[in-house]
Design a protein around this motif. Sequence first.
Motif, PDB file in Angstrom:
ATOM      1  N   SER A 137       0.823  -1.207   0.000  1.00 42.19           N
ATOM      2  CA  SER A 137       0.000   0.000   0.000  1.00 42.19           C
ATOM      3  C   SER A 137       0.857   1.258   0.000  1.00 42.19           C
ATOM      4  N   TYR A 138       1.883   1.289   0.856  1.00 40.91           N
ATOM      5  CA  TYR A 138       2.760   2.462   0.911  1.00 40.91           C
ATOM      6  C   TYR A 138       3.447   2.688  -0.436  1.00 40.91           C
ATOM      7  N   THR A 139       3.905   1.597  -1.036  1.00 42.10           N
ATOM      8  CA  THR A 139       4.628   1.719  -2.306  1.00 42.10           C
ATOM      9  C   THR A 139       3.700   2.183  -3.423  1.00 42.10           C
ATOM     10  N   TYR A 140       2.508   1.614  -3.492  1.00 43.64           N
ATOM     11  CA  TYR A 140       1.543   2.044  -4.506  1.00 43.64           C
ATOM     12  C   TYR A 140       1.197   3.523  -4.324  1.00 43.64           C
ATOM     13  N   HIS A 141       1.100   3.970  -3.072  1.00 46.66           N
ATOM     14  CA  HIS A 141       0.802   5.379  -2.817  1.00 46.66           C
ATOM     15  C   HIS A 141       1.887   6.273  -3.412  1.00 46.66           C
ATOM     16  N   GLU A 142       3.153   5.932  -3.141  1.00 42.16           N
ATOM     17  CA  GLU A 142       4.241   6.768  -3.646  1.00 42.16           C
ATOM     18  C   GLU A 142       4.361   6.680  -5.167  1.00 42.16           C
ATOM     19  N   MET A 143       4.071   5.495  -5.733  1.00 39.36           N
ATOM     20  CA  MET A 143       4.068   5.381  -7.196  1.00 39.36           C
ATOM     21  C   MET A 143       2.972   6.259  -7.791  1.00 39.36           C
ATOM     22  N   GLY A 144       1.794   6.257  -7.147  1.00 40.32           N
ATOM     23  CA  GLY A 144       0.703   7.105  -7.627  1.00 40.32           C
ATOM     24  C   GLY A 144       1.091   8.568  -7.613  1.00 40.32           C
ATOM     25  N   CYS A 145       1.756   9.003  -6.536  1.00 39.65           N
ATOM     26  CA  CYS A 145       2.194  10.402  -6.445  1.00 39.65           C
ATOM     27  C   CYS A 145       3.230  10.723  -7.520  1.00 39.65           C
ATOM     28  N   CYS A 146       4.100   9.752  -7.813  1.00 35.98           N
ATOM     29  CA  CYS A 146       5.116   9.948  -8.847  1.00 35.98           C
ATOM     30  C   CYS A 146       4.449  10.131 -10.215  1.00 35.98           C
ATOM     31  N   TYR A 147       3.477   9.269 -10.530  1.00 33.07           N
ATOM     32  CA  TYR A 147       2.782   9.396 -11.815  1.00 33.07           C
ATOM     33  C   TYR A 147       1.959  10.678 -11.863  1.00 33.07           C
ATOM     34  N   MET A 148       1.470  11.133 -10.700  1.00 34.67           N
ATOM     35  CA  MET A 148       0.741  12.401 -10.655  1.00 34.67           C
ATOM     36  C   MET A 148       1.665  13.545 -11.065  1.00 34.67           C
TER      37      MET A 148
ATOM     38  N   LEU B 267       4.142  13.276 -12.995  1.00 34.08           N
ATOM     39  CA  LEU B 267       4.411  13.086 -14.424  1.00 34.08           C
ATOM     40  C   LEU B 267       3.209  13.430 -15.289  1.00 34.08           C
ATOM     41  N   ASP B 268       2.099  13.835 -14.637  1.00 35.07           N
ATOM     42  CA  ASP B 268       0.841  14.150 -15.335  1.00 35.07           C
ATOM     43  C   ASP B 268       0.259  12.938 -16.053  1.00 35.07           C
ATOM     44  N   GLU B 269       0.578  11.746 -15.572  1.00 32.30           N
ATOM     45  CA  GLU B 269      -0.020  10.522 -16.120  1.00 32.30           C
ATOM     46  C   GLU B 269      -1.182  10.146 -15.206  1.00 32.30           C
ATOM     47  N   THR B 270      -2.324  10.794 -15.425  1.00 32.85           N
ATOM     48  CA  THR B 270      -3.450  10.734 -14.499  1.00 32.85           C
ATOM     49  C   THR B 270      -3.985   9.327 -14.294  1.00 32.85           C
ATOM     50  N   ASP B 271      -4.164   8.580 -15.378  1.00 33.30           N
ATOM     51  CA  ASP B 271      -4.753   7.241 -15.257  1.00 33.30           C
ATOM     52  C   ASP B 271      -3.884   6.335 -14.384  1.00 33.30           C
ATOM     53  N   GLN B 272      -2.573   6.387 -14.615  1.00 34.46           N
ATOM     54  CA  GLN B 272      -1.667   5.576 -13.799  1.00 34.46           C
ATOM     55  C   GLN B 272      -1.688   6.028 -12.351  1.00 34.46           C
ATOM     56  N   ALA B 273      -1.728   7.340 -12.139  1.00 33.25           N
ATOM     57  CA  ALA B 273      -1.756   7.874 -10.770  1.00 33.25           C
ATOM     58  C   ALA B 273      -2.997   7.391 -10.031  1.00 33.25           C
ATOM     59  N   ILE B 274      -4.144   7.501 -10.660  1.00 38.11           N
ATOM     60  CA  ILE B 274      -5.398   7.083 -10.015  1.00 38.11           C
ATOM     61  C   ILE B 274      -5.392   5.576  -9.758  1.00 38.11           C
ATOM     62  N   TYR B 275      -4.851   4.814 -10.700  1.00 40.72           N
ATOM     63  CA  TYR B 275      -4.805   3.353 -10.547  1.00 40.72           C
ATOM     64  C   TYR B 275      -4.010   2.967  -9.294  1.00 40.72           C
ATOM     65  N   TYR B 276      -2.802   3.511  -9.160  1.00 36.89           N
ATOM     66  CA  TYR B 276      -1.962   3.109  -8.031  1.00 36.89           C
ATOM     67  C   TYR B 276      -2.474   3.676  -6.708  1.00 36.89           C
ATOM     68  N   LEU B 277      -2.996   4.889  -6.711  1.00 36.54           N
ATOM     69  CA  LEU B 277      -3.535   5.454  -5.468  1.00 36.54           C
ATOM     70  C   LEU B 277      -4.774   4.690  -5.012  1.00 36.54           C
ATOM     71  N   THR B 278      -5.606   4.285  -5.962  1.00 39.22           N
ATOM     72  CA  THR B 278      -6.798   3.509  -5.609  1.00 39.22           C
ATOM     73  C   THR B 278      -6.414   2.144  -5.062  1.00 39.22           C
ATOM     74  N   ARG B 279      -5.415   1.523  -5.665  1.00 35.62           N
ATOM     75  CA  ARG B 279      -4.936   0.228  -5.161  1.00 35.62           C
ATOM     76  C   ARG B 279      -4.368   0.377  -3.748  1.00 35.62           C
ATOM     77  N   SER B 280      -3.664   1.479  -3.524  1.00 35.64           N
ATOM     78  CA  SER B 280      -3.113   1.734  -2.197  1.00 35.64           C
ATOM     79  C   SER B 280      -4.219   1.825  -1.154  1.00 35.64           C
ATOM     80  N   LEU B 281      -5.287   2.533  -1.503  1.00 36.57           N
ATOM     81  CA  LEU B 281      -6.408   2.703  -0.577  1.00 36.57           C
ATOM     82  C   LEU B 281      -7.109   1.373  -0.324  1.00 36.57           C
ATOM     83  N   GLU B 282      -7.295   0.575  -1.357  1.00 33.74           N
ATOM     84  CA  GLU B 282      -7.953  -0.734  -1.206  1.00 33.74           C
ATOM     85  C   GLU B 282      -7.173  -1.655  -0.281  1.00 33.74           C
TER      86      GLU B 282
END
Length: 460
Positions: free
Chosen positions: A283-294, A296-311
């Motif tokens: 979860s922690y890693t997915y959160h930081e990956m989501g922030c990294c993609y955010m 990079l302005d890669e919105t779909d990837q950011a939302i995917y990893y942040l949502t997985r982190s929350l789940e």
Amino acid sequence: MIDRTGGILIGLGANIRRQRKGLGMTQAELAEGIISVPYLSLIENEKAHPRPDIIQPLAKRLQSTVQHLMGVTDRETLREAEYLLNRIHRSLLSQGAEHALKELDGLKNLAQQVNDSNLLIQIDLLEINCYIHQMNDSLFNKKMDDFEDRWELSEIDPNLLVRYIRLKGNTHLFRDRYQEALAHYKEAETHIQNVTNDVDKAYLYGEMSKVYLHLSNYPFCILYAERSIELLVKNDRWLEMCHQLNVLGTCHSRSGDFKQALNCFERVLRLADQFSMSQLLFSYTYHEMGCCYMRLDETDQAIYYLTRSLEMIEPYQVNDWEIGRIHQALCQTYLSNGLMDLARQHIDQAILHLQTRKKRLAECMIFSGQIEYHTGRIPEFLQQYKEAICLFRQVKATEQLAHACHTLGRFYLENGNKDEAIHYFHQASESYYAIIPSISIPVELPTKPIANGDQPSPLE
């Protein structure tokens, strides 16, 4: 020293003193009817060695045993206690403070058979660490006071002394008081030459890397993170190493080196999968990956990893702020893409979960203010920003304070309110100067020469 039975013999006097203080008993109360207070004082200071017929009633009054006071500990019991100690520490990292505290109860029962002072100190420090992770101020303060009363800090093993000072820094770190945390870590670092345990060094370097990350000092963050990782790999501490790789990856992400950041995160995921580590780490890693993609302005990837982190994090009994920070990142992602309804849903959840983290709460107020501004609710926008500025000032978040004041200054200037604009621009300039002070250009203006000539100029 070692006794003939192969057990570990600790000083009798120190054990009597520690046991007495633990029961809240005075020397007079312990000595009454057995020995004189001056003689007890000599025993506690290792200047007298009592006969067995004196030790026995002392042990009874202390609710202990002669063997326990004499410090004889079976080696197998000691090894079992040390194994449990390491397991509970890993449990704190992987499953949280609640789970670790439950396991700690069993270790405390075993510790009644153990009279090794270093191990007992480690148990106390581990319990303190759990309360820090829970952000339980009352229990932390009580346990820390008890610890300082029970142990003579000048006599503690250097490895444990550094751990104790580091934990004092951690309680500030968990409350976003980064300068105070850094002061404790730097104090601990002054003792590092006496530390023989590589893992204790790695933990200290790891905490220093975290505080430098929060202070946006990325070169120092990378320096200490890499030092920590090197020592953790050397000692096969893979779980801790993965947590530190997340810190290093976050630092690379915030400094704009996204390729290095994603390499760190992907390495964590490979290791975590290989060693079957907890879902919390994922979860922690997915959160930081989501922030990294955010970033990079890669919105779909950011939302995917942040949502997985929350789940992954929601089924666990974790601190509210850990859930809140993911909602905060999701809000920021949706906000940057103009999806205001989704952004508002997540910022409301973030604010709800981040009440104990003032810096993050202030950041959420900024995002909330931006949403209000976008929807034309100007009074609400101003209120959110002004409350955030107060919180940033409280926690000494200078960089965020400067940006927030700068934004309000521009708003008031564009809307014709020059007095308010000057007020906030002035605050912003002071904060910017605190971040990057002038080096070559003097700040103080030269004084006006004295007209009457009573005082000569420096050239005269």
